[in-house]
Design a protein around this motif. Structure first.
Motif, PDB file in Angstrom:
ATOM      1  N   THR A 161      28.065  40.422  44.933  1.00  0.00           N
ATOM      2  CA  THR A 161      29.528  40.577  45.000  1.00  0.00           C
ATOM      3  C   THR A 161      30.230  39.289  45.432  1.00  0.00           C
ATOM      4  N   GLN A 169      30.096  36.555  44.049  1.00  0.00           N
ATOM      5  CA  GLN A 169      30.622  35.964  42.823  1.00  0.00           C
ATOM      6  C   GLN A 169      32.107  36.290  42.650  1.00  0.00           C
ATOM      7  N   TYR A 170      32.445  37.536  42.912  1.00  0.00           N
ATOM      8  CA  TYR A 170      33.833  37.997  42.770  1.00  0.00           C
ATOM      9  C   TYR A 170      34.705  37.507  43.930  1.00  0.00           C
ATOM     10  N   ASN A 217      34.817  32.954  44.147  1.00  0.00           N
ATOM     11  CA  ASN A 217      35.254  32.096  43.060  1.00  0.00           C
ATOM     12  C   ASN A 217      36.699  31.718  43.346  1.00  0.00           C
ATOM     13  N   GLY A 245      34.458  34.180  35.591  1.00  0.00           N
ATOM     14  CA  GLY A 245      34.724  35.618  35.719  1.00  0.00           C
ATOM     15  C   GLY A 245      35.911  35.964  36.603  1.00  0.00           C
ATOM     16  N   GLU A 246      36.068  37.269  36.828  1.00  0.00           N
ATOM     17  CA  GLU A 246      37.163  37.807  37.624  1.00  0.00           C
ATOM     18  C   GLU A 246      37.077  37.343  39.082  1.00  0.00           C
ATOM     19  N   ARG A 247      38.190  37.442  39.792  1.00  0.00           N
ATOM     20  CA  ARG A 247      38.232  36.959  41.179  1.00  0.00           C
ATOM     21  C   ARG A 247      39.014  37.900  42.089  1.00  0.00           C
ATOM     22  N   HIS A 248      38.678  37.893  43.358  1.00  0.00           N
ATOM     23  CA  HIS A 248      39.499  38.528  44.378  1.00  0.00           C
ATOM     24  C   HIS A 248      40.861  37.826  44.393  1.00  0.00           C
TER      25      HIS A 248
END
Lengths: 429, 429, 429, 429
Positions: free
Chosen positions: D82, D84-85, D88, D95-98
């Motif tokens: 997680t 990764q999200y 980033n 990819g997607e991000r917080h």
């Protein structure tokens, strides 16, 4: 709900000993609610409406320091002078305040120091309550402080739940909980309980027990004949509303409600997530499948009103609710029951169910003063009526409400768009 | 007030001839209100709440075309198909609409064409009303259309006044009007008229005359003993409030009101200007010295509420107002009296004065449905209850209200922060 | 472009007679641009960036009154004292101003009176120009006033076009114009013209003809080798960009551009509408099929930059553009050609085409001062450099630019997100 | 400055051993910067521009995991999928991000776990760097990762300083530091160093050492004659500007700057507080008297520009600065010097002083691509040019910049309104 609306009540008749026991009970209960959270969790503030858990811990303590210890305990010395600025909520007469939307920036004082503050004040409070000078004024102020703290207990839970819900890392799916499918849990057809109406006494004069000023004075209201649904609306029923395009049909909605729903992109209650063919919801600790038999929760007034219209019903007035509740026993799933969500109704019981606890019930009554309402004097009572505009009354308490806090005359209130409390609805006709 | 809340009323018993006369009277009165304005003036839209005068002229006409001519006049051909899009207000079932905040961008169609549209529709309406097919449904719809148009007459006046007030060139000082000084016009001490209270019938069933659905049904309300001030609050009294720091003391204000007042920088009612040692106000035509004996006007609910608290009084409920008004004669300074501002009270009269006309009176009652309220069917009645949230009831009409429009059961409603209507207050205890 | 950046130029050598002729020419041309609009149209203001046509008429007149007549014509009496407040644009030293976003609320003075104002000032100007006192200072100020008015001519056109585009009633489809299909108008492969680069002189010292201060002083810039596309990008090429997901691929965009495009929902240039299987665009008078061979127009800097990146090219710098333009004839489709949109290129011509007129060309040069730039003294020159931040230089003029206004050193400038001017692009490598 | 603009540089020739030593040095330095902060402090995010210290710790680690370990270390297993999200920053291809503005809501993972993440990745990196497979591509990526981390070291310091400055409790006054009075520290008259100008080489081709892509390629620029002030502007000089109404005179300001200053209420640099007759400022640890001889700091481009205009000077271009810096030694008060604020100049030294370190110098050059700039391929190089709009170049580094990070070609960039970095100015003529 603004948690500092307090009255100048006639006092609950208790000995100092009992008051001391109550004090310890409430203060301990607050700390127990934070046991599963870290210092980092307790700093979270996800919106101006909410406050960090650490702030709740300090503010409720500040209340006793400011209104009990400083005026009444001889020789009391403040724990830290700057706390006055940091932990005042909105008492204008008490002075300037740290900006509300920036409470999440208070990394300092650290949690550790706030806990020391609580101990320090608790010790001084014990000293005060054991002293010979405890009169009825002091007893009244302590009682208010405890009710004030119980209100913050509920907010502490709803505020941190909101903040953690925005962190996908924090709330991982609980795969132990079995998946609930719609088909296997079709809700029964609930019964409507009829009431005759007529002139009814509403509110209280708070002569023998505690009540906030907004519940006073006791007065007569004429209530036409009505009926109330035996239970709260369930998640399964709410899914039917959604599947019938309830969120897409402007004719079901109040004008302000439709505008809000469009702007916010509402398509389901708060905390509903659709994933892998099932609906999930969250507690403050995890993500779990939605229980379709449980009461719907975390809905705005606007959604409750639209749902009722879709059903061909309406929301009850607060007078109908109170009239009905007067003859009911005050019991239900409160904070003490340990549930993090409202529970399914007990189908075997008769009559009105879920009146108390589980989830607050939106009424169609705006929060306005009762006839003869007066504002008490003094800082503690400052601004008692100042929230009496644009908000709606909710009744009955929730799974996050301390049981001692509840009574049939209790009026909670929130804005029509707010959803982060444990809010549900009961249909009326 | 949203002007299209209409009911399915029992019909007012009138012959076609009478209805025709009413039709001509109302339609002519609308045009008369625009006589002193240019095509350029009639394009002005100064805020999303308001609409251009030209739009009001077209929209009220669109109402007759859409709900009378298209369904009921055989062979009727629309004046212009695109008007459907431009001049619909908010009837969702009737289709898409031009965005409300951009009504001021409608330079086209020109005023000239909108006036032709009015003539075209008026001719067709005469044809319809003279035909043999006029039944009670048609009569009811025409009656609604006329009441709808009278509501827009008031908005037309308040909207253009607001827009012109923002153009210092438009509203030059009228130096012919004598300066009114504070000292020479000290207000008298007004009397409070006592009422016994008890169970009272409120609202109407509209069997013999027109009323909107929100005034229905007639129902009983229990009203405690109360008293009402004999007249409206004056400008002189408002100046005292200002001089006593009424706009600077948060304790006098509702919480939402204080926030609004700070954000908007309120320090006086809308349209008050201090210049060369005197207070001025405006009409839609000029700037003139404030008449200190006239009722205060253009105040928000929040200001009215703060003033009442400052006086140790409160605002009346809508039920108290209606109860008191039931026995009063319906007369006052309405639109027909030709005053552009509310007039000073007639001191020689006895009892309640200024109940009707002069200025709307804020009540402390939120605009919510009466018990048993139901939504009529059909497009004309679309969304009857959809404004029943977050707004407050005003009673009595103003100097911009057509006399025929008023009655003791009439409920006007606006948001608590709105000030551009002719809004005032009467104290209650 | 802010139209009041003026310099203290060396004077264009003209006799008073010629200056008079120029004055009459420019002033007449302004009025001619308003011929097809009503007084209602000329009140429109659709955004704070834009002004009503009536305001442009008055403001350009105010300029002559303020900077020529009041200081230089003995005995001159202002037409109306309040115009000073209403029609000042942003000259801080000249005093307070009517708020810019509320220029659309100036229904008064009416258009009729503004036209009288123009006549009144024109007569006085003739008197001044015929008098013996005309010195070079006066001549310089008149020249500036005329260039100032020519800039407002362009804004008048783009501002009213924007406002009318928001009224679907105003701009009906012109069905006389043949539909242009994509397939039949495939654009040719344009040529890139190479330039050697090296040290080049940029800007002007304005000794023998008029130029704004921001074009000064003449200075050397080192320009590396480069090449420019022979013509502007066409609508057909833009369609290819759209079809290749140009508006959906963040990697093609500047970070600020992508954020703006998402927020504004950009999916095509401003004024592109897809209807009945074809792309339409608008003029100030009607809606018509898009000419695929014409230059793309009404695009932001961000879109121009993304398109160039998609093509593997870039935008030219303003120095490259000026270097290339120095040897080209100043001719093109300007305001005088009567086109309401940029025209397709003449394929038979050789070399650089469409450099002047048709549409402004975004450059990749921010609008900053040239080395040695100095701010002139006095109110007329107030704030000459104050717009030199966050804007981008455009070059070459458009179909809405008066021919006399253009020259190879002319620097227009707008913010990167603005699209309502006639803005296009030329590719560079 | 966006810290992830990276190039595909020619590699710095280092053995694996050296790279390992560098890796350990930089990673250790980052942790050292957090030593005085608690886990609660390290959660703070006070504005969307800034990030929590904990996030910086995790994001820089994520960089090595994503671009080095996952592609190049056989058998590497992610610490937590997680992350990764969560960590980033803005690599769209990854990819997607917080959501960036909600980084302050990441109470989880706790700091403790993020520190474990750092250790875990550091161990794996050592394994990678010790392996036989380290080629020049890997070396290049590690070098970028280290420069990336050094940029985040500076942001970590400025971000947490900003957040703590909003907590009056956190930053108590340091009463040990002597009060500095204005009179006793009058600044000397600084000298201006003249430069001849001419054609100069700017930028680098990065063949023998690391440089970001935006510093490339090396190219010629023609620079007219100029002179630079020997030192930065001091706090004492800034006080003179304030006392001469520098913040109140629109004519000194850029138009956008004036609007921003009014809206934000700027009356002094960020972090200046007037209390008890003296000016204070803050570090991340305390509040202390302002050193009048130190360089002014925490000013926007707009303020720097207004000050220069007030002085009759201007800001240097980035080309002038680089031209002057090429012959200067790269030394100054960097991060390693341990100062939390820029230091007073050494008056005994000759020539240009404070070029490197102490505080970033705003230039009048917008951040745009150099001629021939190209975007490298691949995720690491994603969006290299995407910030090249609306920002301004700063040069020279600050007391929060790691020394190894700096060089004369380094281009930092921020928006004109931003003030939370260590930003100052040097005058030019």
């Amino acid at each position: 709900m603004r948690v500092d609306n307090v009255s100048d009540p006639a006092l609950k008749q208790t000995s100092e000993e009992t008051l001391m026991a109550q004090y310890e009970h409430v203060r301990t209960q607050t700390l127990r609610l934070t046991e599963s959270f870290s210092a980092e969790d307790m700093m979270l503030q996800s919106m101006p409406d909410a406050s960090p858990a650490k702030w709740h811990l300090a503010h409720t303590t500040w209340f006793f320091e400011t209104f009990l210890l400083q005026p009444h305990l001889a020789g009391y010395r403040s724990f830290d002078e700057t706390y006055q600025y940091l932990f005042n909520s909105y008492y204008e007469t008490v002075g300037e305040r740290h900006p509300r939307p920036q409470r999440g920036l208070l990394s300092r004082p650290p949690l550790k120091e706030v806990l020391e503050y609580r101990s320090y004040v608790d010790n001084a409070m014990k000293q005060l309550l054991n002293s010979s000078g405890v009169d009825t004024n002091i007893e009244a102020a302590v009682t208010i402080g405890l009710h004030h703290e119980m209100q913050h207990q509920e907010l502490l839970q709803t505020d941190i739940k909101h903040a953690l819900s925005l962190n996908s890392y924090a709330l991982r799916l609980d795969t132990n909980k079995a998946v609930t499918s719609v088909s296997s849990h079709a809700p029964q057809n609930p019964e409507f309980i009829p009431f005759k109406g007529g002139l009814s006494f509403i509110g209280t004069d708070a002569e023998s027990s505690f009540a906030y000023d907004c519940e006073q004075p006791r007065h007569q209201v004429f209530i036409p004949e009505f009926s109330l649904c035996e239970r709260l609306v369930t998640n399964a029923e709410w899914l039917e509303f959604m599947e019938d395009d309830g969120y897409k049909r402007p004719k079901l909605w109040l004008s302000d409600g439709w505008a809000t729903a469009q702007q916010e992109g509402w398509q389901a209650p708060l905390y509903w997530y659709y994933q892998d063919n099932q609906w999930l919801t969250v507690t403050a600790q995890k993500r779990e499948p939605l229980d379709l038999n449980a009461p719907v929760c975390h809905i705005s007034y606007y959604e409750a009103d639209a749902f009722a219209r879709w059903k061909g019903c309406r929301l009850p007035t607060e007078f109908e609710w109170e009239h009905a509740a007067q003859s009911e026993e005050l019991s239900g799933h409160f904070l003490e029951s340990g549930n993090s969500l409202p529970q399914p109704v007990n189908n075997s019981a008769r009559g009105l169910k879920q009146l108390f606890g589980d989830a607050w019930e939106w009424t169609q009554s705006p929060f306005i003063p009762y006839p003869g309402f007066t504002t008490p004097e003094g800082a503690l009572a400052e601004y008692n009526g100042k929230f009496m505009a644009n908000q709606w009354v909710l009744r009955g308490g929730s799974c996050a409400t301390a049981e001692q806090q509840m009574r049939s005359t209790y009026r909670n209130f929130f804005y029509a768009h707010q959803r982060w409390q444990f809010t549900s609805l009961r249909l009326a006709k």
